[in-house]
Design a protein around this motif. Structure first.
Motif, PDB file in Angstrom:
ATOM      1  N   ASP A   4      -2.626  -3.896   2.914  1.00  0.00           N
ATOM      2  CA  ASP A   4      -4.058  -4.002   3.213  1.00  0.00           C
ATOM      3  C   ASP A   4      -4.677  -5.283   2.654  1.00  0.00           C
ATOM      4  O   ASP A   4      -5.887  -5.371   2.504  1.00  0.00           O
ATOM      5  N   ARG A  46       0.669   2.979  -3.675  1.00  0.00           N
ATOM      6  CA  ARG A  46       0.028   2.192  -4.729  1.00  0.00           C
ATOM      7  C   ARG A  46      -0.807   3.077  -5.657  1.00  0.00           C
ATOM      8  O   ARG A  46      -0.867   2.842  -6.862  1.00  0.00           O
ATOM      9  N   ILE A 100      -3.913   7.152  -1.538  1.00  0.00           N
ATOM     10  CA  ILE A 100      -3.424   6.574  -0.289  1.00  0.00           C
ATOM     11  C   ILE A 100      -2.772   7.585   0.654  1.00  0.00           C
ATOM     12  O   ILE A 100      -2.986   7.507   1.872  1.00  0.00           O
ATOM     13  N   ARG A 153       0.833  -1.199   0.000  1.00  0.00           N
ATOM     14  CA  ARG A 153       0.000   0.000   0.000  1.00  0.00           C
ATOM     15  C   ARG A 153       0.868   1.249   0.000  1.00  0.00           C
ATOM     16  O   ARG A 153       0.595   2.207  -0.712  1.00  0.00           O
TER      17      ARG A 153
END
Length: 319
Positions: free
Chosen positions: A296, A32, A36, A16
């Motif tokens: 995640d 990513r 984010i 992530r």
């Protein structure tokens, strides 16, 4: 340091986020996708290391007594417990997870899920029998973290989150977060916080700077250093050593050639906060490095690589 190949190396892992700084200067920043950086997400058991900071600050302020204080000071019911060893449990035993309670976080007794299904988490933990003498062995437990959160509430007269906002989050500029609480309103000491990766990095930077932020000494350097010192071997299947709700380890380059060589192999010591499903805050004091990785994905979907040990640490060692 050359991080040019890091992105291609970690791409199959599908992290992530990954942030790496040296002496406060960001060297590498990967997300990513562009959403984010502004999204808060679960840090899971990294919450424990944040709680450790709050306990250290409370000790610095004289709000919580020294680490060798029996927890019966805060939970007098232990004075009447049939097992006299419970009266020997100290704050430090909670911090190092050596209280001695019969506990298996997941699997086995499934102590953690049972605690979260109970109507009173503090009662649940204190009622668990002891399987060994306090101070004997580390047994990973979010239950003892909940006791620490409850102690902070008793001693400060504030919620754990309010104390964090006043003493750490406010000075660091951490405003966007959430924190779960138990049925009694005590914020979860072992997990339950959501933060942005950049704010996880700020927290790691605070530790690299030995508790100092700007002109303010938020945590005394002496207390902070004590909290990240190895205190007890980590319980299997974990590796390394454990401090006050911080993991510690030494990365060492090992090869066939070096094993045959009598000279010591290159190495560096580091300590880190670790959360389930790939949430990490690493501090490498000797190299002035802070590294954060978040993920995640579900367990079956996660790549088996340890990004720090497999990809980042070798780059740091070469530098």
């Amino acid at each position: 340091m050359n991080f040019a190949e890091l992105t291609s190396a970690i791409k199959p892992v599908d992290l992530r986020s990954c942030l790496i700084s040296q002496d406060g200067q960001m060297l590498y920043e990967y997300y990513r996708n562009q959403q984010i950086p502004q999204e808060i997400a679960k840090v899971n058991s990294c919450t424990k290391s944040i709680l450790s900071a709050l306990i250290c600050i409370a000790m610095d302020r004289g709000i919580i007594p020294e680490a060798n204080t029996p927890i019966a000071t805060f939970f007098p019911r232990l004075l009447d417990d049939p097992d006299p060893r419970k009266r020997e449990i100290t704050i430090e035993h909670l911090l190092t997870m050596t209280a001695g309670f019969s506990w298996t976080e997941f699997g086995g007794q499934k102590s953690f899920p049972r605690m979260t299904r109970s109507s009173n988490w503090i009662d649940f933990v204190l009622e668990q029998p002891l399987s060994e003498d306090p101070g004997t062995r580390m047994e990973y437990s979010s239950g003892v973290s909940q006791l620490l959160s409850a102690i902070l509430v008793q001693a400060s007269g504030k919620t754990t989150a309010r104390f964090a906002e006043e003493e750490v989050f406010g000075p660091l500029g951490i405003e966007d977060y959430t924190w779960e609480a138990d049925p009694q309103g005590i914020h979860t000491g072992g997990y339950g916080m959501r933060m942005r990766p950049a704010d996880m990095h700020k927290f790691g930077q605070l530790y690299l700077q030995q508790g100092r932020w700007g002109q303010a000494q938020l945590i005394s350097a002496e207390r902070l250093l004590r909290s990240v010192q190895p205190a007890i071997p980590a319980s299997p299947p974990n590796f390394g050593l454990y401090g006050w709700h911080w993991w510690t380890h030494t990365y060492r380059e090992e090869s066939v050639e070096q094993q045959l060589n009598t000279a010591p192999s290159p190495a560096f010591h580091y300590y880190y906060a670790r959360g389930y499903a790939g949430q990490y805050i690493y501090i490498v004091p000797s190299l002035k490095i802070v590294a954060v990785t978040t993920d995640d994905k579900r367990k079956k979907e996660r790549h088996p690589a340890n990004v720090f040990l497999d990809y980042i640490a070798p780059i740091l060692l070469k530098a």
